[in-house]
Design an enzyme around this catalytic site. Structure first.
Site, PDB file in Angstrom:
ATOM      1  N   ASN B  15       0.901  -1.161   0.000  1.00 14.45           N
ATOM      2  CA  ASN B  15       0.000   0.000   0.000  1.00 14.45           C
ATOM      3  C   ASN B  15       0.936   1.205   0.000  1.00 14.45           C
ATOM      4  O   ASN B  15       1.676   1.410   0.965  1.00 14.45           O
ATOM      5  CB  ASN B  15      -0.841  -0.059   1.275  1.00 14.45           C
ATOM      6  CG  ASN B  15      -2.057   0.833   1.301  1.00 14.45           C
ATOM      7  OD1 ASN B  15      -2.712   0.926   2.332  1.00 14.45           O
ATOM      8  ND2 ASN B  15      -2.385   1.488   0.214  1.00 14.45           N
ATOM      9  N   CYS B  88      -5.341   6.147   7.516  1.00 16.25           N
ATOM     10  CA  CYS B  88      -4.879   5.042   6.685  1.00 16.25           C
ATOM     11  C   CYS B  88      -3.943   4.207   7.548  1.00 16.25           C
ATOM     12  O   CYS B  88      -2.903   4.687   7.998  1.00 16.25           O
ATOM     13  CB  CYS B  88      -4.161   5.568   5.449  1.00 16.25           C
ATOM     14  SG  CYS B  88      -3.392   4.241   4.495  1.00 16.25           S
ATOM     15  N   CYS B 230      -4.929  -3.469   2.760  1.00 17.40           N
ATOM     16  CA  CYS B 230      -5.790  -2.416   3.319  1.00 17.40           C
ATOM     17  C   CYS B 230      -5.718  -2.572   4.830  1.00 17.40           C
ATOM     18  O   CYS B 230      -6.169  -3.584   5.376  1.00 17.40           O
ATOM     19  CB  CYS B 230      -7.216  -2.578   2.820  1.00 17.40           C
ATOM     20  SG  CYS B 230      -8.407  -1.558   3.715  1.00 17.40           S
TER      21      CYS B 230
END
Lengths: 295, 295
Positions: B15, B88, B230
């Site tokens: 990511n 995040c 994620c």
């Protein structure tokens, strides 16, 4: 051994590349290190990696200098998986811009520069939109059928070889083009021995304006997937549409791809008709990366 | 106005993020410029862009400093389309590494650092694999059905909210996980008001080893597509499987995602159970880019 490299990232109509200079041919990366550079999440990210090396300093360069002693620089192109590739129609424009920007070479006004590639010497000149490269001769190949994912019909296609194999399909409307599902490789019948890139093309309305042919295309590249642009695919698409359009069709085409606009010209030479590709080349950022190695 | 930025590219389990330091809050990029940075073909390329700014120098920071005066630094996170995001889970580990590497802050041995985000203050500490972040409280939501592209059955799912909404689906085998077609957003029934990320999870065999739960997952992120990792989805997946596994299930999980391995822990606090995420953070390269602007 870990190698620290100054790199530049560039693109031509969204087909993007990591470039680095190695004039003396001293930087030896293995396939895995090239792939690590091209990885979009773990590396710099690109469709391909270009090493800028003097032809005299790469084994493939001897044949190049025999062919054209002026081809001082060689485009050592690697695919995103690290494997060697022969040529890249968008990459070579970015290569030319890199040579000029870094002061390694200059293209004389109105003249050309010869660049060595694994498929021979390519001549590049400046153009209104950036750079133009002579892709050399091309060849008409067999007809066949193409069926896309979820497609109800197999559509007729024509094979065009521009150093690499393409299958071109004509569609009736932009809507049809837009709705194609290219999330899987199209099924080709017959299956070409080395596979093929597949271009789907729609003519503009009117197709010919001021003597210039105008088309829009999407492309699925073998082993890659749908891409924003494919230089040889753009040339193949224009060649196929000109073939279908008949003897009065123009020798100058504008091709719209998802990543931008490219120009194609067909012109006679002593060794038969050549096709050229023109379009923009952009250098986006520069940086430094240390590539891990296990030696 | 064009802005020239020194940038660093980093990732946590694939990511990936473009980071730049703006301690004084003087660099104002519009959504389009953030999106240009994140564009994988025309820019640097990333899942998100992180501006490293002192909490005192960003409007959202006043509330942060009220909540925790120690939260000197703020993670100004943007999605790849330039829109603001709250948090995040992978990005904040890379943020912590950037702070440490650039000398802007240091995490005391055995201690934590408080970082401001749009969903409040998050505490980060070093961990065996990199960094661990406390994601705060979580919430069980409704059950529903999930059908993937080309799927013959709608599978049962559970809703988990970890600051953002998730739907978690358990599968029976790795093969089933491998064969899922996530090229389109799964169809959710009922449709959550703000959509949801969807996690597909398979337990390892045995699922619990040495007191640690072990699962493998793939994830489809709303508005993005399938991703390599994620962070909040990993936490949601572990929470869902623990819920299904019953009262004896462990509070420590290892979750394998396509981009690597992450750890999840559930632990009691004064304001209810929290969930934390731990894993690696890598800085890949540094560079300079000039972002075009139209002012």
């Amino acid at each position: 051994m870990p190698t620290t490299l100054p790199i530049v990232k560039g693109h031509g109509t969204g087909n993007d590349f990591v470039l680095f200079a190695d004039p003396e041919g001293r930087i030896e990366l293995d396939d895995e290190q090239y792939a690590a550079l091209a990885d979009r999440h773990f590396g710099v990210g690109a469709d391909g990696v270009i090493r800028v090396v003097r032809s005299a300093n790469i084994p493939e360069g001897a044949a190049i200098l025999d062919e054209d002693p002026a081809a001082e620089w060689f485009m050592d192109y690697r695919n995103a998986d690290g494997s060697r590739a022969e040529m890249c129609g968008n990459g070579i424009r970015v290569f030319a811009k890199y040579l000029e920007r870094s002061g390694l070479a200059e293209i004389p006004a109105g003249g050309t520069i010869a660049v060595g590639t694994r498929s021979g010497v390519r001549d590049i000149q400046r153009s209104a939109t950036g750079y133009q490269v002579d892709l050399g001769r091309w060849k008409l190949e067999d007809e066949g059928l193409v069926r896309t994912r979820g497609g109800e019909v197999a559509r007729p296609s024509i094979g065009i070889n521009v150093g690499n194999p393409h299958r071109v399909v004509a569609l009736a409307s932009r809507n049809e083009l837009h709705e194609l599902d290219l999330t899987e490789a199209p099924h080709l019948d017959p299956v070409p021995p080395e596979g093929a890139n597949v271009e789907f093309v729609v003519p503009a309305d009117p197709m010919i304006k001021d003597g210039v042919g105008r088309i829009t295309m999407r492309v699925h590249e073998r082993g890659v997937g749908e891409t924003l642009s494919c230089g040889t695919g753009v040339a193949a698409a224009a060649l196929a549409i000109r073939y279908w359009a008949g003897p009065d069709a123009p020798n100058h085409w504008q091709v719209k791809v998802p990543g931008g606009m490219l120009g194609v010209r067909m012109f006679a030479t002593q060794d038969g008709e050549h096709v050229s590709l023109s379009g923009p080349a952009e250098l986006v950022f520069s940086g430094t990366i240390t590539v891990a190695g296990d030696e």
